[in-house]
Design a protein around this motif. Structure first.
Motif, PDB file in Angstrom:
ATOM      1  N   MET A  15       6.498  -8.751  -3.440  1.00 47.12           N
ATOM      2  CA  MET A  15       5.992  -9.619  -2.249  1.00 47.12           C
ATOM      3  C   MET A  15       5.441 -10.654  -2.104  1.00 47.12           C
ATOM      4  O   MET A  15       6.188 -12.031  -3.496  1.00 47.12           O
ATOM      5  CB  MET A  15       4.390  -9.788  -4.247  1.00 47.12           C
ATOM      6  CG  MET A  15       2.829  -9.425  -3.397  1.00 47.12           C
ATOM      7  SD  MET A  15       1.489  -9.579  -4.654  1.00 47.12           S
ATOM      8  CE  MET A  15       2.327  -7.217  -4.682  1.00 47.12           C
ATOM      9  N   LYS A  56      -0.967  -5.134   5.677  1.00 44.00           N
ATOM     10  CA  LYS A  56       0.482  -5.186   4.769  1.00 44.00           C
ATOM     11  C   LYS A  56      -0.429  -7.074   4.945  1.00 44.00           C
ATOM     12  O   LYS A  56       0.352  -7.167   3.667  1.00 44.00           O
ATOM     13  CB  LYS A  56       1.095  -4.951   5.480  1.00 44.00           C
ATOM     14  CG  LYS A  56       2.003  -4.419   5.956  1.00 44.00           C
ATOM     15  CD  LYS A  56       1.919  -3.152   5.020  1.00 44.00           C
ATOM     16  CE  LYS A  56       2.135  -1.666   4.766  1.00 44.00           C
ATOM     17  NZ  LYS A  56       2.453  -0.377   3.584  1.00 44.00           N
ATOM     18  N   HIS A  88      -3.444  -9.360   3.278  1.00 44.49           N
ATOM     19  CA  HIS A  88      -4.486  -9.253   2.308  1.00 44.49           C
ATOM     20  C   HIS A  88      -4.852 -10.748   1.715  1.00 44.49           C
ATOM     21  O   HIS A  88      -4.107 -11.507   1.657  1.00 44.49           O
ATOM     22  CB  HIS A  88      -4.171  -8.467   1.181  1.00 44.49           C
ATOM     23  CG  HIS A  88      -3.159  -6.925   0.937  1.00 44.49           C
ATOM     24  ND1 HIS A  88      -4.745  -6.657   1.581  1.00 44.49           N
ATOM     25  CD2 HIS A  88      -2.087  -7.099   1.063  1.00 44.49           C
ATOM     26  CE1 HIS A  88      -3.541  -5.146   1.692  1.00 44.49           C
ATOM     27  NE2 HIS A  88      -2.352  -5.396   0.870  1.00 44.49           N
ATOM     28  N   THR A 123      -1.421 -12.728   0.583  1.00 44.46           N
ATOM     29  CA  THR A 123      -0.518 -12.292   0.437  1.00 44.46           C
ATOM     30  C   THR A 123       0.543 -10.918   0.627  1.00 44.46           C
ATOM     31  O   THR A 123      -0.713 -11.003   2.183  1.00 44.46           O
ATOM     32  CB  THR A 123      -0.887 -11.808  -1.010  1.00 44.46           C
ATOM     33  OG1 THR A 123      -1.169 -12.103  -1.797  1.00 44.46           O
ATOM     34  CG2 THR A 123       0.477 -10.568  -2.027  1.00 44.46           C
ATOM     35  N   SER A 163       2.153  -7.288   1.573  1.00 47.82           N
ATOM     36  CA  SER A 163       2.749  -6.487   0.528  1.00 47.82           C
ATOM     37  C   SER A 163       4.408  -6.183   1.033  1.00 47.82           C
ATOM     38  O   SER A 163       4.629  -6.312   1.691  1.00 47.82           O
ATOM     39  CB  SER A 163       2.062  -5.190   1.212  1.00 47.82           C
ATOM     40  OG  SER A 163       2.352  -3.751   0.348  1.00 47.82           O
ATOM     41  N   ASP A 164       4.514  -5.803  -0.013  1.00 47.40           N
ATOM     42  CA  ASP A 164       6.230  -5.790  -0.548  1.00 47.40           C
ATOM     43  C   ASP A 164       6.489  -3.957   0.453  1.00 47.40           C
ATOM     44  O   ASP A 164       7.366  -3.533   0.436  1.00 47.40           O
ATOM     45  CB  ASP A 164       6.661  -5.351  -0.986  1.00 47.40           C
ATOM     46  CG  ASP A 164       7.473  -6.888  -1.517  1.00 47.40           C
ATOM     47  OD1 ASP A 164       7.369  -7.249  -0.739  1.00 47.40           O
ATOM     48  OD2 ASP A 164       7.784  -6.779  -2.749  1.00 47.40           O
ATOM     49  N   ARG A 165       5.418  -3.040   0.277  1.00 48.01           N
ATOM     50  CA  ARG A 165       5.681  -1.426   0.150  1.00 48.01           C
ATOM     51  C   ARG A 165       6.126  -1.507   2.047  1.00 48.01           C
ATOM     52  O   ARG A 165       5.579  -2.046   2.899  1.00 48.01           O
ATOM     53  CB  ARG A 165       4.559  -0.709   0.378  1.00 48.01           C
ATOM     54  CG  ARG A 165       4.246   0.268   0.378  1.00 48.01           C
ATOM     55  CD  ARG A 165       3.229   1.640   0.067  1.00 48.01           C
ATOM     56  NE  ARG A 165       3.667   2.558  -0.033  1.00 48.01           N
ATOM     57  CZ  ARG A 165       2.609   3.953  -0.051  1.00 48.01           C
ATOM     58  NH1 ARG A 165       1.765   3.332  -0.974  1.00 48.01           N
ATOM     59  NH2 ARG A 165       2.820   4.546  -0.400  1.00 48.01           N
TER      60      ARG A 165
END
Length: 190
Positions: free
Chosen positions: A1, A62, A64, A78, A80-82
């Motif tokens: 992240m 992704k 935020h 932020t 997201s790592d997903r």
């Protein structure tokens, strides 16, 4: 992240140095942080959309923004790592594997012995067998937006953009607060 943020650490020092004649300094600070966070998010979306080979909506999902408020004066962006599924990168089934293009200006990436982009019941995702038999299969993870942002060197660029935008907006809001004198923010007329 990957997180880019700015916190309350210097708000009290700023309040002391400016003085008490400015009524809406905390409101100005919060508006400036939130404005800088959303502006940095837009900058990251634009930069990532020009390099990653997928729809901007997938990248936008992704990113935020954590907004500042009266009780928590911290704001940030932020990523997201997903990972985004490979089916969104133009995965094509070949006779001996699957190829896809993760970056707009890069070449194709090939995954040998992979299958799935033409199989609807597998969600059109990309899979590879983990054993000698037909099952079990394992989903190949897609492209991580956070990883691409780090590889493209966007972390420092985003931090600098956040700081510059925050300082510019804080100056604007403080001047407006001093001139209006009504405890800070009148955002109705831009």
């Amino acid at each position: 992240m990957l997180t880019i943020s700015f916190d309350k650490g210097k708000l009290d020092t700023l309040q002391e140095s400016i003085g008490t004649f400015v009524d809406g300094i905390e409101a100005s600070y919060i508006y400036s942080l939130n404005s800088a966070a959303f502006d940095t998010r837009a900058m990251l979306l634009k930069e990532l959309s020009t390099s990653i080979n997928t729809d901007p909506e997938k990248i936008n999902a992704k990113l935020h923004v954590k907004e500042a408020n009266g009780s928590d004066v911290n704001a940030g962006v932020t990523i997201s790592d997903r990972p985004i599924s490979l089916k969104h990168f133009g995965a094509r089934q070949a006779w001996y594997g699957v190829s896809y293009r993760p970056l707009r200006n890069g070449g194709d990436t090939f995954v040998p012995h992979a299958f799935g982009p033409k199989v609807n019941r597998l969600g059109r995702d990309v899979f590879v067998r983990t054993g000698k038999k037909r099952l079990p299969i394992e989903r190949i993870p897609g492209v991580s937006v956070a990883k691409q942002a780090v590889e493209l060197g966007l972390e420092e660029k985003a931090k600098e953009h956040f700081r510059a935008t925050f300082i510019q907006r804080l100056k604007q809001y403080l001047v407006r607060s001093i001139l209006l004198g009504n405890n800070g923010m009148d955002l109705t007329n831009g």
